[in-house]
Design an enzyme around this catalytic site. Structure first.
Site, PDB file in Angstrom:
ATOM      1  N   GLY A 177       0.829  -1.193   0.000  1.00 38.60           N
ATOM      2  CA  GLY A 177       0.000   0.000   0.000  1.00 38.60           C
ATOM      3  C   GLY A 177       0.861   1.238   0.000  1.00 38.60           C
TER       4      GLY A 177
ATOM      5  CD  GLN B 192       3.566   5.786   2.456  1.00 40.48           C
ATOM      6  OE1 GLN B 192       2.533   5.271   2.089  1.00 40.48           O
ATOM      7  NE2 GLN B 192       4.547   5.081   2.988  1.00 40.48           N
TER       8      GLN B 192
ATOM      9  CB  CYS C 116       5.421   2.135   6.952  1.00 39.31           C
ATOM     10  SG  CYS C 116       4.932   3.674   6.162  1.00 39.31           S
ATOM     11  CG  LEU C 117       6.682   0.836   0.790  1.00 37.63           C
ATOM     12  CD1 LEU C 117       6.163   1.130  -0.611  1.00 37.63           C
ATOM     13  CD2 LEU C 117       7.809  -0.188   0.726  1.00 37.63           C
TER      14      LEU C 117
ATOM     15  CG  HIS D  65      -0.376   1.370   7.416  1.00 34.29           C
ATOM     16  ND1 HIS D  65       0.610   0.923   8.259  1.00 34.29           N
ATOM     17  CD2 HIS D  65       0.249   2.166   6.503  1.00 34.29           C
ATOM     18  CE1 HIS D  65       1.775   1.426   7.860  1.00 34.29           C
ATOM     19  NE2 HIS D  65       1.584   2.182   6.795  1.00 34.29           N
ATOM     20  CD  GLU D  66      -0.964   2.527   2.901  1.00 34.43           C
ATOM     21  OE1 GLU D  66      -0.487   3.668   2.783  1.00 34.43           O
ATOM     22  OE2 GLU D  66      -0.249   1.522   3.097  1.00 34.43           O
TER      23      GLU D  66
ATOM     24  CG  HIS E  15       0.653   7.041   5.455  1.00 34.68           C
ATOM     25  ND1 HIS E  15       1.841   7.461   6.013  1.00 34.68           N
ATOM     26  CD2 HIS E  15       0.787   5.706   5.260  1.00 34.68           C
ATOM     27  CE1 HIS E  15       2.651   6.411   6.157  1.00 34.68           C
ATOM     28  NE2 HIS E  15       2.029   5.341   5.713  1.00 34.68           N
TER      29      HIS E  15
HETATM   30 CO    CO Z   1       2.788   3.439   5.575  1.00 32.86          CO
END
Ligand code: CO
Length: 176
Positions: free
Chosen positions: A45, A50, A99-100, A141-142, A145
């Protein structure tokens, strides 16, 4: 096109992203680039912030495993969510998240078990989706952000301290 990922503790990750008002070519390019970026980094995701864009858009693509055990994320399986809002939630569950923007860190986080989310697709069409499994975790989670939050903020005080210390060391060593 693969874009650069914004890495913790970059201040942009704290921004409250803005509502999307036009479902135009720029939005479609952003979503396409987010898919390329997520895929090349082996993520499941990604939120727009990001890649440095403070707009309320996110994508999720949970990899499929084929007969040979290979993982793939065909583009047509990508869930693209614009201006998503949780309209129902219940239960709690712990799940290990990564998380990226915080590469190499995986921690258990508690979230709602079941969520129902209203969102728009890339063409501005209103949709609803609900889940009580990994997709529910990924959506929460997304969506965090979009409100300037990252998953490590949900850790206990002690775990958060430990994370910050290890992250500083990794930064010093040029590992992140
Ligand atoms: Co993340």
């Amino acid at each position: 096109m693969v874009r650069e990922i914004v890495v913790y503790p970059d201040k942009r990750l704290k921004l409250i992203s803005k509502e999307v008002t036009s479902f135009d070519g720029a939005l479609h390019d952003l979503l396409d680039d987010m898919y390329d970026t997520m895929r090349v980094r082996n993520g499941v995701g990604l939120a727009a912030i990001q890649v440095g864009v403070d707009t309320r858009a996110l994508i999720i693509n949970i990899p499929l495993e084929d007969e040979d055990g290979e993982h793939d994320q065909p583009k047509e399986n990508t869930l693209e969510m614009i201006n998503p809002v949780i309209i129902e939630q219940d239960g709690t569950e712990k799940f290990q998240e990564g998380c990226l923007s915080i590469p190499g860190v995986y921690e258990d986080v508690e979230r709602a078990k079941h969520v129902k989310v209203e969102y728009f697709d890339r063409h501005g069409e209103k949709k609803t989706i609900e889940d009580d499994d990994f997709l529910a975790v990924a959506m929460q989670h997304e969506m965090d952000h979009l409100d300037g939050k990252v998953f490590i903020e949900k850790l206990s005080y002690i775990k958060r301290k430990k994370f910050e210390k290890e992250w500083k060391r990794k930064q010093k060593e040029g590992l992140v």
